[in-house]
Motif scaffolding. Sequence first.
Motif, PDB file in Angstrom:
ATOM      1  N   VAL A  92      -3.514   7.574   5.824  1.00  0.00           N
ATOM      2  CA  VAL A  92      -3.308   7.050   4.474  1.00  0.00           C
ATOM      3  C   VAL A  92      -2.753   8.147   3.569  1.00  0.00           C
ATOM      4  O   VAL A  92      -1.821   7.916   2.792  1.00  0.00           O
ATOM      5  CB  VAL A  92      -4.615   6.451   3.913  1.00  0.00           C
ATOM      6  CG1 VAL A  92      -4.475   6.101   2.441  1.00  0.00           C
ATOM      7  CG2 VAL A  92      -5.010   5.215   4.720  1.00  0.00           C
ATOM      8  N   ALA A 115     -13.914   3.045  -1.177  1.00  0.00           N
ATOM      9  CA  ALA A 115     -13.804   1.622  -1.508  1.00  0.00           C
ATOM     10  C   ALA A 115     -14.030   0.766  -0.259  1.00  0.00           C
ATOM     11  O   ALA A 115     -14.716  -0.264  -0.320  1.00  0.00           O
ATOM     12  CB  ALA A 115     -12.444   1.325  -2.126  1.00  0.00           C
ATOM     13  N   GLY A 116     -13.469   1.197   0.855  1.00  0.00           N
ATOM     14  CA  GLY A 116     -13.659   0.461   2.108  1.00  0.00           C
ATOM     15  C   GLY A 116     -15.120   0.434   2.537  1.00  0.00           C
ATOM     16  O   GLY A 116     -15.623  -0.595   3.008  1.00  0.00           O
ATOM     17  N   ILE A 145      -6.585  10.489  -3.002  1.00  0.00           N
ATOM     18  CA  ILE A 145      -6.352   9.043  -3.023  1.00  0.00           C
ATOM     19  C   ILE A 145      -6.913   8.409  -1.760  1.00  0.00           C
ATOM     20  O   ILE A 145      -7.610   7.392  -1.803  1.00  0.00           O
ATOM     21  CB  ILE A 145      -4.846   8.745  -3.158  1.00  0.00           C
ATOM     22  CG1 ILE A 145      -4.311   9.288  -4.479  1.00  0.00           C
ATOM     23  CG2 ILE A 145      -4.569   7.252  -3.029  1.00  0.00           C
ATOM     24  CD1 ILE A 145      -2.799   9.362  -4.546  1.00  0.00           C
ATOM     25  N   SER A 146      -6.639   9.011  -0.618  1.00  0.00           N
ATOM     26  CA  SER A 146      -7.119   8.478   0.648  1.00  0.00           C
ATOM     27  C   SER A 146      -8.641   8.446   0.678  1.00  0.00           C
ATOM     28  O   SER A 146      -9.244   7.457   1.122  1.00  0.00           O
ATOM     29  CB  SER A 146      -6.584   9.322   1.805  1.00  0.00           C
ATOM     30  OG  SER A 146      -6.994   8.780   3.037  1.00  0.00           O
ATOM     31  N   GLN A 174       0.828  -1.204   0.000  1.00  0.00           N
ATOM     32  CA  GLN A 174       0.000   0.000   0.000  1.00  0.00           C
ATOM     33  C   GLN A 174       0.866   1.259   0.000  1.00  0.00           C
ATOM     34  O   GLN A 174       0.605   2.198  -0.765  1.00  0.00           O
ATOM     35  CB  GLN A 174      -0.929  -0.006   1.217  1.00  0.00           C
ATOM     36  CG  GLN A 174      -1.886   1.180   1.251  1.00  0.00           C
ATOM     37  CD  GLN A 174      -2.745   1.189   2.494  1.00  0.00           C
ATOM     38  OE1 GLN A 174      -2.272   0.861   3.585  1.00  0.00           O
ATOM     39  NE2 GLN A 174      -3.996   1.558   2.340  1.00  0.00           N
ATOM     40  N   LEU A 223       0.716   3.949  -2.911  1.00  0.00           N
ATOM     41  CA  LEU A 223       0.308   5.310  -2.544  1.00  0.00           C
ATOM     42  C   LEU A 223       1.379   6.328  -2.897  1.00  0.00           C
ATOM     43  O   LEU A 223       1.078   7.431  -3.363  1.00  0.00           O
ATOM     44  CB  LEU A 223       0.002   5.394  -1.044  1.00  0.00           C
ATOM     45  CG  LEU A 223      -1.258   4.698  -0.553  1.00  0.00           C
ATOM     46  CD1 LEU A 223      -1.309   4.718   0.970  1.00  0.00           C
ATOM     47  CD2 LEU A 223      -2.491   5.326  -1.142  1.00  0.00           C
ATOM     48  N   ALA A 227     -10.674   8.200  -1.891  1.00  0.00           N
ATOM     49  CA  ALA A 227     -11.122   7.126  -2.783  1.00  0.00           C
ATOM     50  C   ALA A 227     -10.994   5.767  -2.095  1.00  0.00           C
ATOM     51  O   ALA A 227     -11.874   4.896  -2.227  1.00  0.00           O
ATOM     52  CB  ALA A 227     -10.319   7.154  -4.081  1.00  0.00           C
ATOM     53  N   LEU A 228      -9.911   5.576  -1.336  1.00  0.00           N
ATOM     54  CA  LEU A 228      -9.735   4.315  -0.615  1.00  0.00           C
ATOM     55  C   LEU A 228     -10.771   4.156   0.496  1.00  0.00           C
ATOM     56  O   LEU A 228     -11.248   3.044   0.754  1.00  0.00           O
ATOM     57  CB  LEU A 228      -8.321   4.225  -0.048  1.00  0.00           C
ATOM     58  CG  LEU A 228      -7.196   4.145  -1.089  1.00  0.00           C
ATOM     59  CD1 LEU A 228      -5.836   4.171  -0.423  1.00  0.00           C
ATOM     60  CD2 LEU A 228      -7.353   2.918  -1.963  1.00  0.00           C
ATOM     61  N   GLN A 229     -11.120   5.260   1.146  1.00  0.00           N
ATOM     62  CA  GLN A 229     -12.166   5.205   2.175  1.00  0.00           C
ATOM     63  C   GLN A 229     -13.500   4.800   1.553  1.00  0.00           C
ATOM     64  O   GLN A 229     -14.237   3.986   2.113  1.00  0.00           O
ATOM     65  CB  GLN A 229     -12.307   6.571   2.874  1.00  0.00           C
ATOM     66  CG  GLN A 229     -11.100   7.004   3.651  1.00  0.00           C
ATOM     67  CD  GLN A 229     -10.958   6.290   4.973  1.00  0.00           C
ATOM     68  OE1 GLN A 229     -11.938   5.824   5.545  1.00  0.00           O
ATOM     69  NE2 GLN A 229      -9.743   6.183   5.461  1.00  0.00           N
TER      70      GLN A 229
END
Length: 143
Positions: free
Chosen positions: A80, A42-43, A35-36, A19, A23, A38-40
């Motif tokens: 992140v 997705a989570g 980016i962070s 990761q 990142l 977008a990952l949140q």
Amino acid sequence: MSIVAIGVAVLVGLAIAVQASVLGAASRSLHPLTISFALQVAGVLIGSVWILAARAWSDVAAVALSWWWLPLGLVGLGVVAAIGFSSARLGAVLTLAIVVAAQLSGALVLGVVRGQVEPGPREPIAIALLLAGVLLLAGRDEA
């Protein structure tokens, strides 16, 4: 000691290494907070599938009634993004060396303050060795 827990911890460590590398590469061209975020998202999507499949709404309600979920979620977003920011500039190896040294030092201090850890001579030595490792890696040019 649980061998399963150790195996899970090793897998988490490897996943964090991947990761941080991804990142860092992505943060060279995109904003780390984007980016962070977008990952949140997705989570949340993946977690929603699990909640629906497991019918774990009572667990969600219990967490939502706790005070800590929102501030820790905000911290997670920042962590992140910060790993992406730092990895893009320092490289994943040095970034994670610093992160791990800070995590273990912080965990030790919190453990002592909360009465969960009784410090002895090994703890300061371990922290000194971690910091020495960070200094050794700081001379590398990875980024």
